[in-house]
Scaffold this motif. Structure first.
Motif, PDB file in Angstrom:
ATOM      1  N   LYS A 145     163.867  62.817  60.645  1.00  0.00           N
ATOM      2  CA  LYS A 145     164.868  61.877  61.161  1.00  0.00           C
ATOM      3  C   LYS A 145     165.398  60.984  60.047  1.00  0.00           C
ATOM      4  N   GLY A 146     164.586  60.753  59.033  1.00  0.00           N
ATOM      5  CA  GLY A 146     165.007  59.958  57.876  1.00  0.00           C
ATOM      6  C   GLY A 146     165.854  60.749  56.897  1.00  0.00           C
ATOM      7  N   GLY A 147     166.081  62.032  57.189  1.00  0.00           N
ATOM      8  CA  GLY A 147     166.939  62.855  56.348  1.00  0.00           C
ATOM      9  C   GLY A 147     166.228  63.609  55.238  1.00  0.00           C
ATOM     10  N   SER A 148     164.926  63.734  55.305  1.00  0.00           N
ATOM     11  CA  SER A 148     164.159  64.446  54.278  1.00  0.00           C
ATOM     12  C   SER A 148     163.387  65.603  54.891  1.00  0.00           C
ATOM     13  N   GLY A 172     149.383  71.474  41.725  1.00  0.00           N
ATOM     14  CA  GLY A 172     150.635  71.359  40.985  1.00  0.00           C
ATOM     15  C   GLY A 172     151.361  70.037  41.159  1.00  0.00           C
ATOM     16  N   ILE A 173     150.827  69.141  41.967  1.00  0.00           N
ATOM     17  CA  ILE A 173     151.514  67.880  42.243  1.00  0.00           C
ATOM     18  C   ILE A 173     151.454  66.966  41.018  1.00  0.00           C
ATOM     19  N   GLY A 174     152.533  66.231  40.795  1.00  0.00           N
ATOM     20  CA  GLY A 174     152.600  65.307  39.666  1.00  0.00           C
ATOM     21  C   GLY A 174     152.548  63.865  40.133  1.00  0.00           C
ATOM     22  N   ILE A 175     152.180  62.984  39.227  1.00  0.00           N
ATOM     23  CA  ILE A 175     152.072  61.565  39.574  1.00  0.00           C
ATOM     24  C   ILE A 175     153.441  60.990  39.942  1.00  0.00           C
ATOM     25  N   ALA A 176     154.507  61.456  39.293  1.00  0.00           N
ATOM     26  CA  ALA A 176     155.855  60.959  39.623  1.00  0.00           C
ATOM     27  C   ALA A 176     156.233  61.331  41.048  1.00  0.00           C
ATOM     28  N   THR A 177     155.850  62.532  41.469  1.00  0.00           N
ATOM     29  CA  THR A 177     156.103  62.959  42.852  1.00  0.00           C
ATOM     30  C   THR A 177     155.377  62.053  43.828  1.00  0.00           C
ATOM     31  N   VAL A 178     154.161  61.681  43.494  1.00  0.00           N
ATOM     32  CA  VAL A 178     153.381  60.788  44.363  1.00  0.00           C
ATOM     33  C   VAL A 178     154.082  59.435  44.485  1.00  0.00           C
ATOM     34  N   TYR A 179     154.503  58.861  43.366  1.00  0.00           N
ATOM     35  CA  TYR A 179     155.176  57.567  43.414  1.00  0.00           C
ATOM     36  C   TYR A 179     156.481  57.639  44.216  1.00  0.00           C
ATOM     37  N   ARG A 180     157.285  58.682  43.982  1.00  0.00           N
ATOM     38  CA  ARG A 180     158.545  58.817  44.730  1.00  0.00           C
ATOM     39  C   ARG A 180     158.286  58.984  46.223  1.00  0.00           C
ATOM     40  N   THR A 181     157.279  59.786  46.548  1.00  0.00           N
ATOM     41  CA  THR A 181     156.966  60.029  47.956  1.00  0.00           C
ATOM     42  C   THR A 181     156.432  58.763  48.624  1.00  0.00           C
ATOM     43  N   LEU A 182     155.586  58.024  47.941  1.00  0.00           N
ATOM     44  CA  LEU A 182     155.085  56.776  48.502  1.00  0.00           C
ATOM     45  C   LEU A 182     156.236  55.810  48.759  1.00  0.00           C
ATOM     46  N   MET A 220     159.354  56.616  49.372  1.00  0.00           N
ATOM     47  CA  MET A 220     160.106  57.140  50.504  1.00  0.00           C
ATOM     48  C   MET A 220     159.380  56.846  51.818  1.00  0.00           C
ATOM     49  N   PHE A 221     158.062  57.044  51.852  1.00  0.00           N
ATOM     50  CA  PHE A 221     157.291  56.789  53.065  1.00  0.00           C
ATOM     51  C   PHE A 221     157.317  55.306  53.438  1.00  0.00           C
ATOM     52  N   LEU A 276     156.522  54.651  57.305  1.00  0.00           N
ATOM     53  CA  LEU A 276     155.317  55.422  57.609  1.00  0.00           C
ATOM     54  C   LEU A 276     154.109  54.765  56.960  1.00  0.00           C
ATOM     55  N   LEU A 277     154.355  54.162  55.804  1.00  0.00           N
ATOM     56  CA  LEU A 277     153.309  53.475  55.059  1.00  0.00           C
ATOM     57  C   LEU A 277     153.707  52.024  54.850  1.00  0.00           C
ATOM     58  N   ARG A 278     152.712  51.222  54.619  1.00  0.00           N
ATOM     59  CA  ARG A 278     152.933  49.831  54.242  1.00  0.00           C
ATOM     60  C   ARG A 278     152.397  49.664  52.825  1.00  0.00           C
ATOM     61  N   ARG A 279     153.173  48.954  51.991  1.00  0.00           N
ATOM     62  CA  ARG A 279     152.757  48.653  50.620  1.00  0.00           C
ATOM     63  C   ARG A 279     152.244  47.214  50.610  1.00  0.00           C
ATOM     64  N   ILE A 280     151.034  47.050  50.120  1.00  0.00           N
ATOM     65  CA  ILE A 280     150.394  45.744  50.052  1.00  0.00           C
ATOM     66  C   ILE A 280     149.967  45.514  48.607  1.00  0.00           C
ATOM     67  N   TYR A 281     150.305  44.357  48.079  1.00  0.00           N
ATOM     68  CA  TYR A 281     149.896  44.035  46.711  1.00  0.00           C
ATOM     69  C   TYR A 281     148.604  43.233  46.749  1.00  0.00           C
ATOM     70  N   ASN A 282     147.636  43.716  45.997  1.00  0.00           N
ATOM     71  CA  ASN A 282     146.331  43.092  45.918  1.00  0.00           C
ATOM     72  C   ASN A 282     145.957  43.047  44.445  1.00  0.00           C
ATOM     73  N   ASP A 283     145.812  41.861  43.891  1.00  0.00           N
ATOM     74  CA  ASP A 283     145.502  41.705  42.465  1.00  0.00           C
ATOM     75  C   ASP A 283     146.522  42.430  41.591  1.00  0.00           C
ATOM     76  N   ARG A 284     147.797  42.303  41.955  1.00  0.00           N
ATOM     77  CA  ARG A 284     148.921  42.889  41.221  1.00  0.00           C
ATOM     78  C   ARG A 284     148.945  44.409  41.253  1.00  0.00           C
ATOM     79  N   VAL A 285     148.171  44.997  42.116  1.00  0.00           N
ATOM     80  CA  VAL A 285     148.143  46.452  42.262  1.00  0.00           C
ATOM     81  C   VAL A 285     148.664  46.801  43.652  1.00  0.00           C
TER      82      VAL A 285
END
Length: 106
Positions: free
Chosen positions: A19-22, A58-68, A70-71, A76-85
């Motif tokens: 539904k998000g177009g992906s 075969g997955i790359g770290i850049a793919t993980v960052y882009r997918t996170l 997008m999510f 679908l996901l929530r991003r929370i910063y904890n100790d600058r991470v």
């Protein structure tokens, strides 16, 4: 989480992605599985990468960052910063999916 519950959760999340177009590619599915299998708790991008790499070498770290990213945009996901991470977790109440929380005794 039972196999049927995991399948239902993955189906619901897949619909939200479409539904998000992906598309739900193999790499995105591997990343999604990391969060479904985890059930609850926070994961860094590196933890997601290392776990997903076991299933999809075969997955790359850049793919993980882009997918996170997008999510997070698709809520679908929530991003929370904890100790600058940045750490990520599923947002089941946002997407209408019930994901049981695993106890430490299981």
């Amino acid at each position: 989480m039972s196999t049927a519950e995991a399948f239902q959760s993955k189906q619901s999340l897949s619909l939200k992605i479409e539904k998000g177009g992906s598309r739900l590619t193999k790499q995105r599915a591997a990343i999604l599985d990391v969060f479904i299998d985890k059930g609850s708790g926070l994961l860094t991008a590196e933890e997601v990468y290392l776990t997903a790499k076991r299933k999809y070498p075969g997955i790359g770290i850049a793919t993980v960052y882009r997918t996170l990213d997008m999510f997070v945009e698709l809520r679908l996901l929530r991003r929370i910063y904890n100790d600058r991470v940045a750490r990520y977790c599923l947002c089941p109440y946002e997407i209408g999916v019930t994901i049981p929380i695993k106890s430490k005794r299981e």
